[in-house]
Design a protein around this motif. Structure first.
Motif, PDB file in Angstrom:
ATOM      1  N   SER A  14       0.879  -1.163   0.000  1.00 49.40           N
ATOM      2  CA  SER A  14       0.000   0.000   0.000  1.00 49.40           C
ATOM      3  C   SER A  14       0.922   1.219   0.000  1.00 49.40           C
ATOM      4  N   LEU A  15       0.770   2.094  -0.997  1.00 52.45           N
ATOM      5  CA  LEU A  15       1.673   3.230  -1.119  1.00 52.45           C
ATOM      6  C   LEU A  15       0.952   4.474  -1.603  1.00 52.45           C
ATOM      7  N   GLU A  16       1.638   5.595  -1.435  1.00 51.20           N
ATOM      8  CA  GLU A  16       1.096   6.892  -1.833  1.00 51.20           C
ATOM      9  C   GLU A  16       2.200   7.699  -2.508  1.00 51.20           C
ATOM     10  N   ILE A  17       1.847   8.394  -3.579  1.00 49.58           N
ATOM     11  CA  ILE A  17       2.767   9.321  -4.238  1.00 49.58           C
ATOM     12  C   ILE A  17       2.274  10.732  -3.924  1.00 49.58           C
ATOM     13  N   ALA A  18       3.084  11.466  -3.160  1.00 51.34           N
ATOM     14  CA  ALA A  18       2.696  12.789  -2.676  1.00 51.34           C
ATOM     15  C   ALA A  18       3.283  13.899  -3.545  1.00 51.34           C
ATOM     16  N   THR A  19       2.503  14.960  -3.704  1.00 49.73           N
ATOM     17  CA  THR A  19       2.907  16.122  -4.499  1.00 49.73           C
ATOM     18  C   THR A  19       3.121  17.360  -3.636  1.00 49.73           C
ATOM     19  N   SER A  20       3.177  17.189  -2.328  1.00 47.86           N
ATOM     20  CA  SER A  20       3.260  18.345  -1.431  1.00 47.86           C
ATOM     21  C   SER A  20       4.485  19.212  -1.705  1.00 47.86           C
ATOM     22  N   ALA A  21       5.587  18.632  -2.151  1.00 49.00           N
ATOM     23  CA  ALA A  21       6.789  19.430  -2.439  1.00 49.00           C
ATOM     24  C   ALA A  21       6.564  20.368  -3.627  1.00 49.00           C
ATOM     25  N   VAL A  22       5.760  19.946  -4.603  1.00 50.42           N
ATOM     26  CA  VAL A  22       5.448  20.813  -5.745  1.00 50.42           C
ATOM     27  C   VAL A  22       4.604  21.988  -5.275  1.00 50.42           C
ATOM     28  N   HIS A  23       3.616  21.714  -4.450  1.00 47.39           N
ATOM     29  CA  HIS A  23       2.747  22.780  -3.952  1.00 47.39           C
ATOM     30  C   HIS A  23       3.525  23.749  -3.056  1.00 47.39           C
ATOM     31  N   ALA A  24       4.441  23.218  -2.259  1.00 50.26           N
ATOM     32  CA  ALA A  24       5.278  24.082  -1.421  1.00 50.26           C
ATOM     33  C   ALA A  24       6.178  24.957  -2.287  1.00 50.26           C
ATOM     34  N   LEU A  25       6.708  24.395  -3.352  1.00 50.70           N
ATOM     35  CA  LEU A  25       7.544  25.158  -4.275  1.00 50.70           C
ATOM     36  C   LEU A  25       6.759  26.313  -4.897  1.00 50.70           C
ATOM     37  N   ILE A  26       5.539  26.041  -5.314  1.00 52.92           N
ATOM     38  CA  ILE A  26       4.688  27.082  -5.904  1.00 52.92           C
ATOM     39  C   ILE A  26       4.442  28.200  -4.893  1.00 52.92           C
ATOM     40  N   GLU A  27       4.119  27.831  -3.661  1.00 54.17           N
ATOM     41  CA  GLU A  27       3.867  28.837  -2.618  1.00 54.17           C
ATOM     42  C   GLU A  27       5.117  29.662  -2.318  1.00 54.17           C
TER      43      GLU A  27
END
Length: 160
Positions: A14-27
């Motif tokens: 069971s795994l997850e691919i997170a995009t939080s680093a992209v959103h943090a970069l945009i902010e």
């Protein structure tokens, strides 16, 4: 949806691919930091270093089955920590005649059009943020754009 969602595989992972680093970069780019990093993102592959994979269940069995390729990420996976998408995908190298249920599921799930479409949608968000920065009245952001517009990049200069 492939990103920011938990995926469960038949192999028990069971795994997850997170995009939080992209959103943090945009902010952060909108606040004047990491501007140059954001404007350099142009292709879907440019987003891969900003994706993180967390194995929520089945990490020990995965690491055992993929032990030949797991050295780089073994301790983080076993500790339940996120690893880079690029490092995680290296787990699925294999010999041509090797049976690999993990690799088969990974490639079937994440090498298809659905995943590519979500990466493209994420890149569209990045491009939208880039356009917003282009229209910004912020002095620092304007100065950064001016610098980029006037910068001479070695590949842009003639060889002779």
């Amino acid at each position: 949806m492939y990103l920011d969602k938990i995926h469960t595989f038949q192999t028990g992972i069971s795994l997850e691919i997170a995009t939080s680093a992209v959103h943090a970069l945009i902010e952060e780019a909108a606040d004047g930091g990491r501007f140059f990093e954001l404007v350099q993102l142009k292709r879907p592959e440019d987003l891969h270093p900003y994706l993180a994979v967390t194995v929520h269940r089945g990490a020990a069995a995965l690491v055992e089955r993929r032990s030949r390729w797991a050295d780089e990420v073994r301790s983080d996976l076993l500790a339940g920590k996120a690893v880079s998408y690029e490092s995680f995908t290296r787990l699925f190298w294999r010999d041509i005649d090797e049976e690999d249920p993990d690799g088969d599921e990974w490639h079937r799930h994440f090498a298809g059009a659905g995943f590519a479409g979500e990466i493209t949608a994420l890149l569209d968000k990045v491009r939208s943020a880039q356009r917003a920065l282009r229209r910004s009245d912020d002095v620092l952001i304007r100065m950064n754009w001016d610098f980029l517009n006037n910068a001479v990049i070695p590949k842009d200069q003639p060889a002779f």
